[in-house]
Design a protein around this motif. Structure first.
Motif, PDB file in Angstrom:
ATOM      1  N   GLY A 190     -19.431  50.071  -9.532  1.00 32.88           N
ATOM      2  CA  GLY A 190     -20.113  49.795 -10.789  1.00 32.88           C
ATOM      3  C   GLY A 190     -21.557  49.375 -10.619  1.00 32.88           C
ATOM      4  N   GLU A 196     -21.343  64.171 -16.608  1.00 33.67           N
ATOM      5  CA  GLU A 196     -20.175  63.432 -17.091  1.00 33.67           C
ATOM      6  C   GLU A 196     -20.305  61.933 -16.828  1.00 33.67           C
ATOM      7  OE1 GLU A 196     -15.369  63.115 -16.454  1.00 33.67           O
ATOM      8  OE2 GLU A 196     -16.425  64.845 -15.674  1.00 33.67           O
ATOM      9  N   ALA A 197     -20.815  61.579 -15.648  1.00 36.88           N
ATOM     10  CA  ALA A 197     -20.925  60.167 -15.287  1.00 36.88           C
ATOM     11  C   ALA A 197     -22.224  59.543 -15.789  1.00 36.88           C
ATOM     12  CB  ALA A 197     -20.832  60.010 -13.769  1.00 36.88           C
ATOM     13  N   ARG A 203     -20.968  51.696 -15.809  1.00 39.58           N
ATOM     14  CA  ARG A 203     -19.568  51.618 -16.250  1.00 39.58           C
ATOM     15  C   ARG A 203     -18.987  53.016 -16.454  1.00 39.58           C
ATOM     16  NH1 ARG A 203     -21.824  47.211 -18.929  1.00 39.58           N
ATOM     17  NH2 ARG A 203     -22.131  48.387 -20.868  1.00 39.58           N
ATOM     18  N   LEU A 204     -19.764  53.920 -17.035  1.00 37.05           N
ATOM     19  CA  LEU A 204     -19.318  55.311 -17.198  1.00 37.05           C
ATOM     20  C   LEU A 204     -19.088  55.979 -15.847  1.00 37.05           C
ATOM     21  CD1 LEU A 204     -21.609  56.516 -20.113  1.00 37.05           C
ATOM     22  CD2 LEU A 204     -19.122  56.340 -20.161  1.00 37.05           C
ATOM     23  N   ARG A 263     -18.317  54.512 -13.055  1.00 41.67           N
ATOM     24  CA  ARG A 263     -17.095  53.939 -12.469  1.00 41.67           C
ATOM     25  C   ARG A 263     -15.849  54.584 -13.079  1.00 41.67           C
ATOM     26  NH1 ARG A 263     -15.290  48.513 -10.181  1.00 41.67           N
ATOM     27  NH2 ARG A 263     -13.066  48.619 -10.553  1.00 41.67           N
ATOM     28  N   ARG A 264     -15.844  54.743 -14.401  1.00 42.30           N
ATOM     29  CA  ARG A 264     -14.698  55.375 -15.056  1.00 42.30           C
ATOM     30  C   ARG A 264     -14.527  56.824 -14.591  1.00 42.30           C
ATOM     31  NH1 ARG A 264     -16.012  52.018 -19.612  1.00 42.30           N
ATOM     32  NH2 ARG A 264     -17.316  53.604 -20.579  1.00 42.30           N
ATOM     33  N   THR A 265     -15.633  57.515 -14.359  1.00 46.32           N
ATOM     34  CA  THR A 265     -15.557  58.894 -13.871  1.00 46.32           C
ATOM     35  C   THR A 265     -14.885  58.936 -12.505  1.00 46.32           C
ATOM     36  OG1 THR A 265     -17.524  59.543 -15.107  1.00 46.32           O
ATOM     37  CG2 THR A 265     -16.919  60.933 -13.228  1.00 46.32           C
ATOM     38  N   GLU A 309     -12.870  56.668 -11.209  1.00 52.60           N
ATOM     39  CA  GLU A 309     -11.460  56.281 -11.364  1.00 52.60           C
ATOM     40  C   GLU A 309     -10.632  57.444 -11.899  1.00 52.60           C
ATOM     41  OE1 GLU A 309     -11.895  52.920 -13.944  1.00 52.60           O
ATOM     42  OE2 GLU A 309     -12.166  51.514 -12.279  1.00 52.60           O
ATOM     43  N   ARG A 310     -11.173  58.170 -12.866  1.00 43.10           N
ATOM     44  CA  ARG A 310     -10.437  59.261 -13.487  1.00 43.10           C
ATOM     45  C   ARG A 310     -10.326  60.467 -12.539  1.00 43.10           C
ATOM     46  NH1 ARG A 310     -13.296  59.485 -17.509  1.00 43.10           N
ATOM     47  NH2 ARG A 310     -14.633  61.216 -16.975  1.00 43.10           N
ATOM     48  N   GLN A 311     -11.420  60.838 -11.888  1.00 45.50           N
ATOM     49  CA  GLN A 311     -11.416  62.046 -11.070  1.00 45.50           C
ATOM     50  C   GLN A 311     -10.932  61.827  -9.645  1.00 45.50           C
ATOM     51  OE1 GLN A 311     -14.993  64.309 -11.177  1.00 45.50           O
ATOM     52  NE2 GLN A 311     -15.030  64.439 -13.385  1.00 45.50           N
ATOM     53  N   GLY A 344      -9.203  58.777  -8.588  1.00 43.40           N
ATOM     54  CA  GLY A 344      -8.254  57.674  -8.477  1.00 43.40           C
ATOM     55  C   GLY A 344      -7.028  58.061  -7.665  1.00 43.40           C
TER      56      GLY A 344
END
Length: 177
Positions: free
Chosen positions: A97, A114-115, A146-147, A149-151, A153-155, A157
């Motif tokens: 992050g 995307e990120a 934050r975006l 990090r979510r990318t 985690e999603r792609q 993880g």
């Protein structure tokens, strides 16, 4: 304000460009270089020529827990590379992050939109401009982090990686049946 680079101090990393960009930024902006490599002496000399000696800190190799601490202390992670297939350090910054700026190399091109990664052109002027903009808008940089990090985690993880591996293993078995 603190910039961070983590990686090999070698060719194609854009580190001379990063030092040139730092010279264009206000005097309160510092750079932590974490890593070792064949260009360390040349980078130190370049920093001195640019009168950046007190603003650039060479940390050498650090154990992973200390790299995490360096990320937490940084205002911005910078990947100024000319060419990278990954880089893994970019993914690490995203996963932690840490707000970041990168050139359009490797995964940065693929994950950038995307990120919401901030992509800089490969010139000292462009890099300095993008860094200054991110430092001046910390709330926006944090939101992009934050975006990112979510990318990751999603792609990338654990669950997704296990599912992809299981699919790859099952594919030849289905074809053989």
């Amino acid at each position: 304000q603190r910039l961070l680079f983590v990686g090999r101090l070698g060719w194609r990393k854009g580190l001379f460009r990063l030092l040139d960009a730092l010279a264009r930024l206000p005097g309160d902006v510092t750079l932590d270089l974490v890593g070792e490599g064949p260009l360390e002496a040349d980078l130190r000399a370049h920093a001195e020529r640019l009168s950046l000696g007190s603003r650039v800190h060479f940390h050498g190799f650090l154990p992973h827990p200390d790299v995490i601490l360096a990320h937490r202390a940084a205002d911005l992670f910078v990947n100024p590379a000319d060419y990278e297939t990954g880089p893994l350090t970019l993914l690490e910054a995203m996963a932690l992050g840490t707000p970041l700026v990168t050139t359009a190399t490797g995964l940065a091109r693929e994950l950038g939109e995307e990120a919401r990664l901030v992509l800089a052109e490969r010139t000292p002027e462009a890099l300095a401009h993008v860094i200054a903009t991110c430092l001046a808008t910390p709330d926006q940089a944090a939101a992009r982090a934050r975006l990112a990090r979510r990318t990751v985690e999603r792609q990338l993880g654990w669950d997704r990686m296990v599912d992809q591996l299981a699919d790859m293993i099952a594919q030849p078995l289905r074809q053989a049946a």
